[in-house]
Design a protein around this motif. Structure first.
Motif, mmCIF file in Angstrom:
data_model
loop_
_atom_site.group_PDB
_atom_site.id
_atom_site.type_symbol
_atom_site.label_atom_id
_atom_site.label_comp_id
_atom_site.label_asym_id
_atom_site.label_seq_id
_atom_site.Cartn_x
_atom_site.Cartn_y
_atom_site.Cartn_z
ATOM 1 N N LEU A 223 2.746 -54.282 -78.476
ATOM 2 C CA LEU A 223 2.146 -53.061 -78.974
ATOM 3 C C LEU A 223 2.231 -53.263 -80.465
ATOM 4 O O LEU A 223 1.288 -52.784 -81.034
ATOM 5 C CB LEU A 223 2.699 -51.859 -78.229
ATOM 6 N N ALA A 224 3.044 -53.767 -80.949
ATOM 7 C CA ALA A 224 3.556 -53.773 -82.526
ATOM 8 C C ALA A 224 2.913 -52.513 -83.221
ATOM 9 O O ALA A 224 2.267 -52.432 -84.063
ATOM 10 C CB ALA A 224 2.512 -54.981 -82.874
ATOM 11 N N PRO A 225 3.613 -51.256 -82.970
ATOM 12 C CA PRO A 225 3.477 -50.054 -83.612
ATOM 13 C C PRO A 225 3.787 -50.281 -85.323
ATOM 14 O O PRO A 225 4.877 -50.468 -85.376
ATOM 15 C CB PRO A 225 3.886 -48.938 -82.831
ATOM 16 N N PHE A 234 -0.943 -44.555 -88.096
ATOM 17 C CA PHE A 234 -0.289 -45.188 -87.091
ATOM 18 C C PHE A 234 -1.093 -46.357 -86.942
ATOM 19 O O PHE A 234 -2.269 -46.274 -86.682
ATOM 20 C CB PHE A 234 0.078 -44.553 -86.002
ATOM 21 N N SER A 235 -0.504 -47.481 -86.484
ATOM 22 C CA SER A 235 -1.535 -48.799 -86.181
ATOM 23 C C SER A 235 -0.827 -49.343 -84.910
ATOM 24 O O SER A 235 0.500 -49.445 -85.207
ATOM 25 C CB SER A 235 -1.778 -49.662 -87.407
ATOM 26 N N VAL A 236 -1.599 -49.671 -84.006
ATOM 27 C CA VAL A 236 -1.165 -50.463 -82.742
ATOM 28 C C VAL A 236 -1.956 -51.672 -82.683
ATOM 29 O O VAL A 236 -3.185 -51.745 -82.815
ATOM 30 C CB VAL A 236 -0.847 -49.629 -81.540
ATOM 31 N N THR A 244 -8.911 -60.970 -77.967
ATOM 32 C CA THR A 244 -8.102 -61.177 -79.037
ATOM 33 C C THR A 244 -7.392 -59.885 -79.423
ATOM 34 O O THR A 244 -8.073 -58.737 -79.437
ATOM 35 C CB THR A 244 -8.728 -61.729 -80.273
ATOM 36 N N ALA A 245 -6.079 -59.836 -80.245
ATOM 37 C CA ALA A 245 -5.445 -58.725 -80.590
ATOM 38 C C ALA A 245 -6.142 -58.255 -81.849
ATOM 39 O O ALA A 245 -6.588 -58.970 -82.567
ATOM 40 C CB ALA A 245 -3.961 -59.166 -80.955
ATOM 41 N N THR A 246 -6.444 -57.096 -81.887
ATOM 42 C CA THR A 246 -7.144 -56.205 -83.003
ATOM 43 C C THR A 246 -6.389 -55.028 -83.311
ATOM 44 O O THR A 246 -5.813 -54.376 -82.112
ATOM 45 C CB THR A 246 -8.528 -56.196 -82.713
ATOM 46 N N PRO A 247 -6.052 -54.508 -84.425
ATOM 47 C CA PRO A 247 -5.433 -53.410 -84.735
ATOM 48 C C PRO A 247 -6.349 -52.141 -84.338
ATOM 49 O O PRO A 247 -7.384 -52.003 -84.368
ATOM 50 C CB PRO A 247 -5.150 -53.226 -86.122
ATOM 51 N N ARG A 248 -5.556 -51.062 -83.950
ATOM 52 C CA ARG A 248 -6.385 -49.729 -83.525
ATOM 53 C C ARG A 248 -5.867 -48.775 -84.464
ATOM 54 O O ARG A 248 -4.236 -48.745 -84.577
ATOM 55 C CB ARG A 248 -6.142 -49.480 -82.192
ATOM 56 N N ARG A 249 -6.478 -47.940 -85.245
ATOM 57 C CA ARG A 249 -5.567 -47.195 -86.080
ATOM 58 C C ARG A 249 -5.808 -45.689 -85.690
ATOM 59 O O ARG A 249 -6.717 -45.329 -85.069
ATOM 60 C CB ARG A 249 -6.311 -47.169 -87.560
ATOM 61 N N TRP A 250 -4.838 -44.852 -85.930
ATOM 62 C CA TRP A 250 -4.644 -43.295 -85.371
ATOM 63 C C TRP A 250 -4.203 -42.723 -86.731
ATOM 64 O O TRP A 250 -3.482 -43.155 -87.617
ATOM 65 C CB TRP A 250 -3.597 -43.267 -84.672
ATOM 66 N N GLU A 251 -4.290 -41.483 -86.607
ATOM 67 C CA GLU A 251 -3.719 -40.393 -87.372
ATOM 68 C C GLU A 251 -2.695 -39.721 -86.627
ATOM 69 O O GLU A 251 -2.943 -39.592 -85.343
ATOM 70 C CB GLU A 251 -4.558 -39.358 -88.062
ATOM 71 N N ILE A 252 -1.389 -39.262 -87.152
ATOM 72 C CA ILE A 252 -0.439 -38.665 -86.545
ATOM 73 C C ILE A 252 -0.789 -37.001 -86.654
ATOM 74 O O ILE A 252 -0.822 -36.387 -87.808
ATOM 75 C CB ILE A 252 0.685 -39.069 -87.238
ATOM 76 N N ALA A 253 -0.958 -36.489 -85.362
ATOM 77 C CA ALA A 253 -1.430 -35.161 -85.356
ATOM 78 C C ALA A 253 -0.067 -34.346 -85.113
ATOM 79 O O ALA A 253 -0.015 -33.146 -85.835
ATOM 80 C CB ALA A 253 -2.365 -34.942 -84.090
ATOM 81 N N ALA A 254 1.129 -34.762 -84.669
ATOM 82 C CA ALA A 254 2.187 -33.921 -84.567
ATOM 83 C C ALA A 254 3.210 -35.144 -84.211
ATOM 84 O O ALA A 254 3.030 -36.131 -83.424
ATOM 85 C CB ALA A 254 2.201 -33.033 -83.405
ATOM 86 N N ALA A 255 4.519 -34.814 -84.469
ATOM 87 C CA ALA A 255 5.763 -35.847 -84.360
ATOM 88 C C ALA A 255 6.915 -35.168 -84.026
ATOM 89 O O ALA A 255 7.037 -34.169 -84.642
ATOM 90 C CB ALA A 255 5.858 -36.844 -85.354
ATOM 91 N N GLU A 256 7.770 -35.838 -83.168
ATOM 92 C CA GLU A 256 9.047 -35.187 -82.866
ATOM 93 C C GLU A 256 10.121 -36.349 -82.839
ATOM 94 O O GLU A 256 9.814 -37.401 -82.430
ATOM 95 C CB GLU A 256 8.990 -34.503 -81.524
ATOM 96 N N ALA A 269 -0.776 -53.289 -87.696
ATOM 97 C CA ALA A 269 -0.422 -53.833 -86.596
ATOM 98 C C ALA A 269 -0.509 -55.333 -86.378
ATOM 99 O O ALA A 269 -1.692 -55.787 -86.874
ATOM 100 C CB ALA A 269 -1.024 -53.125 -85.282
ATOM 101 N N ALA A 270 0.390 -56.118 -86.034
ATOM 102 C CA ALA A 270 0.286 -57.460 -85.878
ATOM 103 C C ALA A 270 -0.475 -58.007 -84.452
ATOM 104 O O ALA A 270 -0.827 -56.903 -83.758
ATOM 105 C CB ALA A 270 1.535 -58.075 -85.962
ATOM 106 N N GLY A 271 -0.684 -59.134 -84.395
ATOM 107 C CA GLY A 271 -1.259 -59.472 -83.041
ATOM 108 C C GLY A 271 -0.326 -59.295 -81.925
ATOM 109 O O GLY A 271 0.899 -59.136 -81.968
ATOM 110 N N GLY A 272 -0.813 -59.422 -80.482
ATOM 111 C CA GLY A 272 -0.153 -59.124 -79.503
ATOM 112 C C GLY A 272 -0.218 -60.266 -78.383
ATOM 113 O O GLY A 272 -1.022 -61.126 -78.286
#
Length: 272
Positions: A223-225, A234-236, A244-256, A269-272
């Motif tokens: 997963l390589a978060p 965030f990127s995974v 092939t492994a490719t990064p998926r980018r996210w925004e953090i809406a809430a965290a705990e 994010a690195a390859g997987g």
């Protein structure tokens, strides 16, 4: 935890289900069911015994229609758990199946070494067994795709993690996922209906390896978060159409919990 009902904080960790008794008296003791619980965020993956797990596939495009139909028999969801009025309520931010007519809620109590869940709105009983306590390594983040708005979630409990990514459009509530896939106009539409990921895995030596997933081609991947853009992004490592492994980018809406518990690095994010 004691013999009475647990508090929400007591549930942080990983759980395995040994028994489901539904409202009709049917019993399930063979499905592989694992629940990863963070501070409030959680991920739950339920796969029936005998589910075909095609190996060596690059994506859903490598699967036959029969194999796609088999994947519709899985149950998986992720979101936030809350405790109110003596019951636990599993909010589903990501759900592999169409929305259920009733809320997912139940009462929990210890009966010896077994945590017993009894349905609040639907008649069922489930038996849960602790696999691993979170041991202070407990955090979760609700994620949102900055372009499509689709939801995601990442949760860690001890050496386990759960990752969920919603499909591109919500499912209609009038039919089961199996019925929707069976009635799809073509294999492309069937793949769109099934393109919802709930993955569970383990963290060893800094590697976040997916062990079980609603998407067979994700199993064995890393997963390589990674935190990006300070602590707001965030990127995974995801999997492209060609495998092939490719990064998926996210925004953090809430965290705990501490965000550093959810990332291997700061960067892409690195390859997987």
């Amino acid at each position: 935890m004691g013999l009475a009902g647990p508090a929400l904080a007591d549930l942080a960790g990983v759980w395995r289900r040994s028994l489901l008794v539904d409202g009709d008296g049917g019993r399930d003791t063979t499905s592989a069911v694992t629940w990863v619980q963070g501070p409030a965020g959680y991920a739950d993956l339920r796969q029936p015994a005998g589910l075909s797990r095609p190996s060596g596939t690059r994506g859903l495009g490598d699967l036959s229609f029969e194999q796609l139909l088999g994947l519709a028999g899985q149950e998986a969801f992720a979101g936030r758990l809350r405790h109110a009025d003596g019951a636990f309520h599993w909010g589903r931010t990501v759900d592999h199946r169409p929305p259920a007519p009733l809320p997912d809620a139940g009462r929990l109590e210890w009966r010896g070494p077994v945590l017993v869940e009894e349905g609040l709105y639907a008649p069922y009983v489930e038996h849960w067994h602790p696999v691993e306590d979170a041991g202070g390594l407990c955090a979760a983040a609700e994620l949102v795709d900055p372009h499509s708005g689709r939801a995601g979630l990442l949760v860690r409990a001890g050496s386990w993690f759960g990752y969920a990514r919603d499909r591109s459009e919500p499912l209609p509530a009038h039919a089961s996922l199996t019925e929707l896939v069976a009635g799809a106009a073509d294999a492309g539409r069937a793949r769109e209906l099934l393109d919802c990921e709930v993955s569970l895995g383990r963290i060893t030596g800094g590697h976040w390896t997916i062990e079980r997933s609603t998407l067979p081609h994700r199993e064995g991947r890393t997963l390589a978060p990674a935190l990006t853009g300070g602590d707001d992004g965030f990127s995974v490592s995801d999997t492209g159409p060609d495998g092939t492994a490719t990064p998926r980018r996210w925004e953090i809406a809430a965290a705990e919990g501490p965000l550093h518990l959810l990332a291997t690095t700061r960067g892409s994010a690195a390859g997987g």
